[in-house]
Design an enzyme around this catalytic site. Structure first.
Site, PDB file in Angstrom:
ATOM      1  N   LYS A 217       9.199  21.093 -13.073  1.00 28.29           N
ATOM      2  CA  LYS A 217       8.574  19.780 -12.906  1.00 28.29           C
ATOM      3  C   LYS A 217       7.149  19.910 -13.398  1.00 28.29           C
ATOM      4  O   LYS A 217       6.422  20.816 -12.995  1.00 28.29           O
ATOM      5  CB  LYS A 217       8.583  19.326 -11.452  1.00 28.29           C
ATOM      6  CG  LYS A 217       7.866  17.973 -11.297  1.00 28.29           C
ATOM      7  CD  LYS A 217       8.108  17.319  -9.961  1.00 28.29           C
ATOM      8  CE  LYS A 217       7.142  17.799  -8.911  1.00 28.29           C
ATOM      9  NZ  LYS A 217       7.221  16.967  -7.688  1.00 28.29           N
TER      10      LYS A 217
ATOM     11  N   SER B  71      -3.298  13.220   3.387  1.00 31.24           N
ATOM     12  CA  SER B  71      -4.050  14.120   2.487  1.00 31.24           C
ATOM     13  C   SER B  71      -5.225  14.747   3.225  1.00 31.24           C
ATOM     14  O   SER B  71      -6.232  15.074   2.613  1.00 31.24           O
ATOM     15  CB  SER B  71      -4.592  13.337   1.295  1.00 31.24           C
ATOM     16  OG  SER B  71      -3.645  12.454   0.791  1.00 31.24           O
TER      17      SER B  71
ATOM     18  N   ASP C 206      -0.115  20.610   0.958  1.00 33.79           N
ATOM     19  CA  ASP C 206       0.522  21.292  -0.167  1.00 33.79           C
ATOM     20  C   ASP C 206      -0.514  21.940  -1.078  1.00 33.79           C
ATOM     21  O   ASP C 206      -0.240  22.228  -2.233  1.00 33.79           O
ATOM     22  CB  ASP C 206       1.394  20.297  -0.958  1.00 33.79           C
ATOM     23  CG  ASP C 206       0.594  19.083  -1.425  1.00 33.79           C
ATOM     24  OD1 ASP C 206      -0.617  19.003  -1.117  1.00 33.79           O
ATOM     25  OD2 ASP C 206       1.166  18.217  -2.101  1.00 33.79           O
TER      26      ASP C 206
HETATM   27  P1  NAD Z   1      -1.491   8.467  -0.362  1.00 27.39           P
HETATM   28  O1  NAD Z   1      -2.765   8.678  -1.073  1.00 27.39           O
HETATM   29  O2  NAD Z   1      -0.649   7.278  -0.701  1.00 27.39           O
HETATM   30  O3  NAD Z   1      -1.775   8.396   1.221  1.00 27.39           O
HETATM   31  C1  NAD Z   1      -2.608   9.343   1.852  1.00 27.39           C
HETATM   32  C2  NAD Z   1      -2.522   9.207   3.351  1.00 27.39           C
HETATM   33  O4  NAD Z   1      -3.358  10.212   3.942  1.00 27.39           O
HETATM   34  C3  NAD Z   1      -3.035   7.865   3.870  1.00 27.39           C
HETATM   35  O5  NAD Z   1      -2.269   7.500   4.989  1.00 27.39           O
HETATM   36  C4  NAD Z   1      -4.477   8.198   4.284  1.00 27.39           C
HETATM   37  O6  NAD Z   1      -4.960   7.324   5.294  1.00 27.39           O
HETATM   38  C5  NAD Z   1      -4.273   9.594   4.840  1.00 27.39           C
HETATM   39  N1  NAD Z   1      -5.494  10.400   4.887  1.00 27.39           N
HETATM   40  C6  NAD Z   1      -6.247  10.794   3.829  1.00 27.39           C
HETATM   41  N2  NAD Z   1      -7.283  11.548   4.272  1.00 27.39           N
HETATM   42  C7  NAD Z   1      -7.173  11.611   5.610  1.00 27.39           C
HETATM   43  C8  NAD Z   1      -7.929  12.242   6.626  1.00 27.39           C
HETATM   44  N3  NAD Z   1      -9.027  12.946   6.343  1.00 27.39           N
HETATM   45  N4  NAD Z   1      -7.523  12.108   7.913  1.00 27.39           N
HETATM   46  C9  NAD Z   1      -6.408  11.400   8.194  1.00 27.39           C
HETATM   47  N5  NAD Z   1      -5.646  10.793   7.288  1.00 27.39           N
HETATM   48  C10 NAD Z   1      -6.029  10.892   6.009  1.00 27.39           C
HETATM   49  O7  NAD Z   1      -0.671   9.814  -0.507  1.00 27.39           O
HETATM   50  P2  NAD Z   1       0.913  10.056  -0.415  1.00 27.39           P
HETATM   51  O8  NAD Z   1       1.505   9.912  -1.774  1.00 27.39           O
HETATM   52  O9  NAD Z   1       1.489   9.284   0.724  1.00 27.39           O
HETATM   53  O10 NAD Z   1       0.943  11.620  -0.084  1.00 27.39           O
HETATM   54  C11 NAD Z   1       0.483  12.085   1.175  1.00 27.39           C
HETATM   55  C12 NAD Z   1       0.293  13.581   1.111  1.00 27.39           C
HETATM   56  O11 NAD Z   1       1.536  14.218   0.886  1.00 27.39           O
HETATM   57  C13 NAD Z   1      -0.624  14.056  -0.034  1.00 27.39           C
HETATM   58  O12 NAD Z   1      -1.504  15.014   0.498  1.00 27.39           O
HETATM   59  C14 NAD Z   1       0.317  14.676  -1.027  1.00 27.39           C
HETATM   60  O13 NAD Z   1      -0.301  15.688  -1.789  1.00 27.39           O
HETATM   61  C15 NAD Z   1       1.359  15.239  -0.093  1.00 27.39           C
HETATM   62  N6  NAD Z   1       2.657  15.498  -0.713  1.00 27.39           N
HETATM   63  C16 NAD Z   1       3.337  16.585  -0.286  1.00 27.39           C
HETATM   64  C17 NAD Z   1       4.573  16.891  -0.828  1.00 27.39           C
HETATM   65  C18 NAD Z   1       5.340  18.078  -0.339  1.00 27.39           C
HETATM   66  O14 NAD Z   1       6.370  18.413  -0.917  1.00 27.39           O
HETATM   67  N7  NAD Z   1       4.939  18.701   0.732  1.00 27.39           N
HETATM   68  C19 NAD Z   1       5.113  16.053  -1.832  1.00 27.39           C
HETATM   69  C20 NAD Z   1       4.415  14.929  -2.212  1.00 27.39           C
HETATM   70  C21 NAD Z   1       3.181  14.654  -1.632  1.00 27.39           C
END
Ligand code: NAD
Length: 321
Positions: free
Chosen positions: A67, A199, A222
């Protein structure tokens, strides 16, 4: 070579397809049949972008590929998603390119499927209340996948900015479950299963806020430095993950490991629980925590399923390279 577009992926891959693909590849990882190659992730010095590859090979499913993609913070202003990814699959027998598959929707469903797999194998059977921490793009997918695993009766949710909570409320309404926005004390005090998908770079939930018997699926962390729950909570829980090497470096467990509270040997690969070679939840009082770091093999597994379904239904484009 087949081309399967984002739109086709949305139409043909449902939560159940993603769940089956991800559960299967986690099992293959634990048995040694599938392995991930080292991840590349670079700040490219253009458009503030982070770009990289996640790749691997599953000898059972014969999924070989990568990917490719990352994060372009300026995309939203152009009407595009900031996270961009594309999956490339290769024929494991010849090395010939097999398929190019849109990876944005697949990333969301494979991440939600990972949390759902953890709920299936680790949450208490009588879990009734689902807690959601985070209301970003991924959260709706997470909620939809999680509710399929237990007889949840209601959902409680928290987000840093209250405006975004409407995403959780709307999704719960579509699912048909009551939803309430709560503070973190209530969330931890009422939820039997908690999904964190933010995040954040600092702990949101602490040990004192979580009840015995809770299952947590920590899905947002991540990258090095990110953190969603306190290191003491991780140390108090029985910890499970998709891949131990990622869990201790870029996953939620990195902080408890850095603080010397736990070591690699304290973290169990979820695939071993799926295969029955390691135990999962030991009692109704135990806190279980799944550290979902996101591995390339998940992407290859759902992309392979998408190609198979798309070809079978005649909706994959085909080109000669
Ligand atoms: P997004 O930007 O749409 O949403 C981010 C969320 O995090 C929001 O709800 C925001 O309010 C919250 N947030 C940001 N900073 C914060 C803080 N300091 N305290 C509390 N809440 C906070 O992002 P998304 O697409 O929903 O992705 C969310 C997370 O998941 C990202 O960090 C992304 O990298 C991660 N992710 C992980 C995987 C995995 O396989 N583990 C896959 C995809 C995404």
């Amino acid at each position: 070579m087949y081309i399967v577009t984002e739109e086709t992926c949305r139409q043909i891959i449902g939560m159940d397809d993603a769940f089956t693909a991800v559960e299967g590849v986690f099992a293959a990882m634990a048995s040694g049949a599938a392995y991930n190659f080292p991840v590349i992730r670079e700040a490219i010095g253009h458009a503030d972008a982070l770009y990289g590859f996640k790749s691997g090979f599953d000898r059972d499913g014969l999924a070989l590929g990568l990917k490719s993609g990352g994060y372009w913070p300026g995309n939203e202003a152009r009407g595009l998603t900031n996270h961009q990814s594309t999956v490339f699959l290769f024929d494991a027998d010849t090395g010939r390119p097999k398929a190019m598959v849109g990876g944005n929707y697949l990333t969301a469903v494979r991440t939600a499927a990972a949390a759902a797999v953890s709920i299936k194998h680790l949450a208490r059977d009588d879990a009734k209340v689902l807690g959601m921490v985070g209301a970003g793009h991924q959260s709706a997918f997470q909620m939809r996948a999680a509710v399929r695993q237990r007889g949840f009766e209601r959902i409680v949710g928290w987000n840093r900015n209250r405006e975004r909570l409407s995403r959780l409320a709307d999704t719960a309404q579509e699912i048909g479950l009551p939803f309430e926005a709560v503070d973190l004390d209530r969330l931890g005090g009422e939820a039997d299963v908690i999904v964190t998908i933010t995040s954040s770079f600092a702990p949101i939930l602490e040990k004192a806020q979580v009840r015995p018997g809770t299952h947590l699926a920590c899905m947002g962390t991540d990258t090095k430095g990110k953190q969603e729950v306190g290191a003491e909570l991780v140390a108090a829980a029985s910890a499970f993950t998709d891949e131990v090497a990622q869990s201790v470096t870029i996953g939620e467990c990195q902080h408890a490991v850095e603080a010397g509270l736990i070591g690699e040997a304290d973290i169990t690969e979820i695939g071993a629980v799926i295969n029955g070679t390691k135990p999962g939840r030991a009692s109704d009082e135990e806190i279980t925590l799944f550290d979902g770091t996101g591995v390339g093999l998940q992407d290859l597994a759902v992309a392979s399923a998408a190609v198979e379904l798309a070809v079978g239904r005649g909706v994959a484009a085909s080109v000669d390279l």
